[in-house]
Design an enzyme around this catalytic site. Sequence first.
Site, short mmCIF file in Angstrom:
data_model
loop_
_atom_site.label_atom_id
_atom_site.label_comp_id
_atom_site.label_asym_id
_atom_site.label_seq_id
_atom_site.Cartn_x
_atom_site.Cartn_y
_atom_site.Cartn_z
N HIS A 191 -0.62 -22.07 -11.97
CA HIS A 191 -1.01 -21.25 -10.82
C HIS A 191 -2.13 -21.95 -10.04
O HIS A 191 -2.07 -22.05 -8.81
CB HIS A 191 -1.51 -19.87 -11.29
CG HIS A 191 -0.43 -18.84 -11.43
ND1 HIS A 191 0.50 -18.89 -12.43
CD2 HIS A 191 -0.16 -17.73 -10.70
CE1 HIS A 191 1.31 -17.84 -12.32
NE2 HIS A 191 0.93 -17.12 -11.27
N HIS A 229 -5.25 -17.37 -18.82
CA HIS A 229 -5.79 -18.73 -18.95
C HIS A 229 -7.27 -18.69 -19.25
O HIS A 229 -7.97 -17.73 -18.90
CB HIS A 229 -5.56 -19.54 -17.67
CG HIS A 229 -4.14 -19.98 -17.47
ND1 HIS A 229 -3.58 -21.00 -18.21
CD2 HIS A 229 -3.18 -19.54 -16.63
CE1 HIS A 229 -2.32 -21.17 -17.83
NE2 HIS A 229 -2.06 -20.30 -16.88
#
Length: 340
Positions: A109, A156
Site C-alpha cells: 500500500h 503493518h
Amino acid sequence: MNSNFQHKENGSAAADCSGPRYEVRNKIFYFLFLLSAAMGHEVFYITCLPCIHWNLDPFLCRRLVNMWTVVMYIGQVMKDLLKLPRPLSPPVVKLEMRVDAEYGLPSTHAMAATAISFTLLLSAPSRIQFQFEVGLLIAVTLSSLVGLSRLYTGMHSVLDVISGVLISALLLFLTYPFWETFDHLQLHSIFSPLVALSLPLFLSYTYPELDHYSTTRGDTTTILGAGAGCSVGYWVNQQLGQTFEPQGVLPVPLPALTADALARGVARFLVGVAAVVGTRQVVSTFSLKMLHSWYGVEKGDSSARRRREIEVPYKFITYTSVGLVNSIVANRLFVLLGLL
C-alpha cells in the site's frame, strides 16, 4: 492505534474464533484511515486511475500504470521471499482480514501510494500547468495518509511502511532517467505488444510458491494483467493515430471547472466505470467456466480458482481485457456518446 480502539473480551469460544472485537472511539480517524486504506485496493485502481485517462491525460495514466505495475510486482515478490509476518493480533486490532495470510514487509500500500503520487508529480509539469509546491503537498499528504492507514488498520508495522516508502522512492529514482526511452519503445516498437503480454504472463506463472495459499499471486497477476492490457491499448492507439491526448503547445492549463465540464467528467466516469466493471464481470465469469470445463472442475468447487493453472489465466485474461477497455474502448465510447 490502540488508543482509538478497545478490545472486548468475553472468554468464550465464539469470541476466540471470531478474533478480537473492538469499539471505535474516534470515528474521524476511523473513516479517514479506512478511506485512505481503500486507495490501495482494487476498487481504487479500477476506477480512479482510469479516471485520469478519461478526464485528464492518457499520457499521465500511462506513466502511472507503468510505474504502479513495476513497483507492485517487486513489492509483492519481496513479501513472499522475505516472509516477514504481519503484526500479531492481539495486541493490534486488524481491520482487513482478507489479506491477513499475506506477509508484511514491505507494505505494498505504501509503495503504491508513493509511486502513484510522485510519478504523477514528476510527469505532470511537462503536460499541465500547475503550482509544483501544491502538487508536492498533495503527493506527500496522500502517500502519508495511506502509510498511516496501514498502521491504524493493524496490517503493518512502522518498519513495513517505511521500507515500502523507501523501496518505492528508490525505484522511482532508478527508473526516472529511462521513462522517456521506455515511453517511446512502448508506443512505437513493433515488439511492444508481444513483450507487454508475454513478460507479465511469464512473471505471473513463475511467481514464488508458498506453503500456504495467499492472495499475493492472484493480486499480482491482476496487476500484471491490467498493465499488459493498458500497454497494448496505448500501442494500438498510437498506431491508429488516436491517442486522445491534449493537442497544441504543452503544458496546457488545467481545464476550467465549469458546470458543463463537471457534468461531462462525471458522465465519462460513470460510463467508463460501467465499461470496465462490466468487462471484468463478463470476462471473469466466462474464463472461469472455460477453465473449469477444461480441467474438469465441478461447478460448486470454489477452492479450484486458487490453483495456479486456473487462478493465473483467469485473472490475467480478465484484467488484460479490463486494461484494453480502459485504454482503447472507453474513449471511443465517449466520442460515440458526445462526451469528448
